[in-house]
Design an enzyme around this catalytic site. Structure first.
Site, PDB file in Angstrom:
ATOM      1  N   ARG A 134       0.868  -1.179   0.000  1.00 22.32           N
ATOM      2  CA  ARG A 134       0.000   0.000   0.000  1.00 22.32           C
ATOM      3  C   ARG A 134       0.907   1.232   0.000  1.00 22.32           C
ATOM      4  O   ARG A 134       1.483   1.580   1.017  1.00 22.32           O
ATOM      5  CB  ARG A 134      -0.857  -0.053   1.269  1.00 22.32           C
ATOM      6  CG  ARG A 134      -1.956   0.946   1.388  1.00 22.32           C
ATOM      7  CD  ARG A 134      -2.502   0.917   2.814  1.00 22.32           C
ATOM      8  NE  ARG A 134      -1.555   1.488   3.754  1.00 22.32           N
ATOM      9  CZ  ARG A 134      -1.485   1.168   5.055  1.00 22.32           C
ATOM     10  NH1 ARG A 134      -2.279   0.257   5.563  1.00 22.32           N
ATOM     11  NH2 ARG A 134      -0.603   1.745   5.849  1.00 22.32           N
ATOM     12  N   HIS A 186      -2.924   4.273   5.562  1.00 23.09           N
ATOM     13  CA  HIS A 186      -4.173   3.514   5.582  1.00 23.09           C
ATOM     14  C   HIS A 186      -5.266   4.310   4.858  1.00 23.09           C
ATOM     15  O   HIS A 186      -6.106   3.734   4.162  1.00 23.09           O
ATOM     16  CB  HIS A 186      -4.581   3.242   7.030  1.00 23.09           C
ATOM     17  CG  HIS A 186      -5.884   2.533   7.168  1.00 23.09           C
ATOM     18  ND1 HIS A 186      -6.070   1.234   6.768  1.00 23.09           N
ATOM     19  CD2 HIS A 186      -7.093   2.960   7.640  1.00 23.09           C
ATOM     20  CE1 HIS A 186      -7.322   0.877   7.003  1.00 23.09           C
ATOM     21  NE2 HIS A 186      -7.962   1.900   7.524  1.00 23.09           N
ATOM     22  N   TYR A 192       5.099   5.308  10.576  1.00 23.78           N
ATOM     23  CA  TYR A 192       5.165   3.889  10.933  1.00 23.78           C
ATOM     24  C   TYR A 192       5.715   2.975   9.823  1.00 23.78           C
ATOM     25  O   TYR A 192       5.898   1.777  10.054  1.00 23.78           O
ATOM     26  CB  TYR A 192       3.791   3.380  11.406  1.00 23.78           C
ATOM     27  CG  TYR A 192       2.648   3.613  10.428  1.00 23.78           C
ATOM     28  CD1 TYR A 192       2.408   2.728   9.380  1.00 23.78           C
ATOM     29  CD2 TYR A 192       1.791   4.706  10.571  1.00 23.78           C
ATOM     30  CE1 TYR A 192       1.363   2.923   8.510  1.00 23.78           C
ATOM     31  CE2 TYR A 192       0.739   4.915   9.695  1.00 23.78           C
ATOM     32  CZ  TYR A 192       0.522   4.021   8.667  1.00 23.78           C
ATOM     33  OH  TYR A 192      -0.534   4.223   7.792  1.00 23.78           O
TER      34      TYR A 192
END
Length: 322
Positions: free
Chosen positions: A240, A244, A253
């Site tokens: 990805r 998110h 992160y």
């Protein structure tokens, strides 16, 4: 496996580019404050939605999740439908009552997704069971992330589908992160598809950034399911290339090196270069396709922005009452 025709290769590239450019427009609208709620990009993993859905037949049923815009496009929803949905306009599939992919029509071969990942697995296993009871020659397919593949609903649904030998394909989109949790922090096995061994079913591990590999694996899985060898678990390795959602910062992160590594594996660039190298397309034909897509999207966005917001009456119709 039959070789893809030029028309089929054209279609695969068209849907990958359409999805990439459509999401770029949606990101622009989100940054302008015109889209409420979350916007979940499929940037970097478009090959999975395109390859799997294009491999299905009209009678098959599929349920997308939040990053599967290409799935609904291939199933016949238009770019205007998508713009209207995200802008909460009355001309959208939910007529302004939602702003993500929470829509579906069984007549169109789509089942509306559920935000909480996991419950779609037993539901789509049920769709597969219903098709068999109705003596229909079809498969059911849905997606789950690497994080969702560790939920209880996933295991219960897969086990039920295995015991019943259902024509059901579950695609794990292993994009390395469940929100901010790396896959290595929620599973001790390197390949999530190995869980299929525990269910006694067949599985495949596929390069999720290679649309042709995804297409061919799905066609094989579909054939096995229709021969009574289902269900089938397919893990697509991908990444990805954003957070998110548009509202979070992945640099907090995800190590920068991982981003740089996967940007070099961009599925759209990979397929474009492959087709040009094989002389399936010329640069002029590619440019023509890009221009056509931009014209379609500009017109669709214009019409969606002119579509009205729902009235109070619109928001209370077409919903369940308790």
């Amino acid at each position: 496996m039959p070789v893809l025709t030029k028309e089929q290769q054209f279609d695969l590239l068209y849907y990958m580019l359409l999805t990439r450019r459509l999401e770029e427009h949606l990101v622009g609208l989100f940054k302008e404050g015109k889209i409420s709620g979350g916007l979940y990009s499929s940037l970097g993993q478009e090959s999975i939605s395109v390859g799997t859905t294009y491999a299905l037949e009209k009678e098959d049923v599929v349920s997308p999740v939040i990053r599967n815009i290409a799935t609904v496009l291939i199933k016949g929803y238009t770019p205007k439908d998508i713009f209207c949905q995200y802008l909460a306009r009355v001309d959208g599939p939910t007529k302004g009552k939602d702003t993500t992919l929470h829509f579906g029509e069984i007549e169109r071969g789509t089942v509306a997704p559920i935000s909480i990942l996991g419950p779609l697995i037993p539901i789509m296993a049920g769709v597969a069971l219903a098709g068999r009871m109705q003596k229909r020659k079809r498969v059911a397919l849905t997606y789950i992330g690497d994080g969702g593949a560790s939920t209880g609903d996933f295991h219960e649904g897969m086990n039920f589908a295995a015991v019943q030998r259902l024509p059901f394909i579950c695609v794990i989109e292993n994009n390395q992160y469940a929100f901010s949790t790396p896959v290595t922090r929620q599973s001790r096995i390197a390949d999530l598809a190995q869980r299929a061994v525990g269910y006694g079913i067949q599985y495949a591990i596929v390069d999720g950034n290679d649309v042709v590999a995804v297409y061919e694996a799905t066609r094989k899985a579909r054939a096995l399911c229709l021969e009574g060898e289902g269900p089938f678990l397919m893990e697509c390795k991908t990444f990805r290339v954003k957070g998110h959602a548009e509202h979070d910062d992945p640099s907090k992160y995800v190590p920068r090196a991982i981003f740089e590594e996967w940007r070099k594996k961009d599925p759209v660039d990979h397929y474009v270069h492959s087709l040009l190298d094989q002389k399936v397309f010329t640069a002029a034909e590619l440019s023509e396709m890009e221009n056509k897509i931009q014209q379609i999207l500009e017109q669709a966005k214009k019409e969606a922005l002119e579509s009205p917001l729902p009235s109070s009456e619109d928001t209370s119709t077409g919903v369940f009452r308790v």
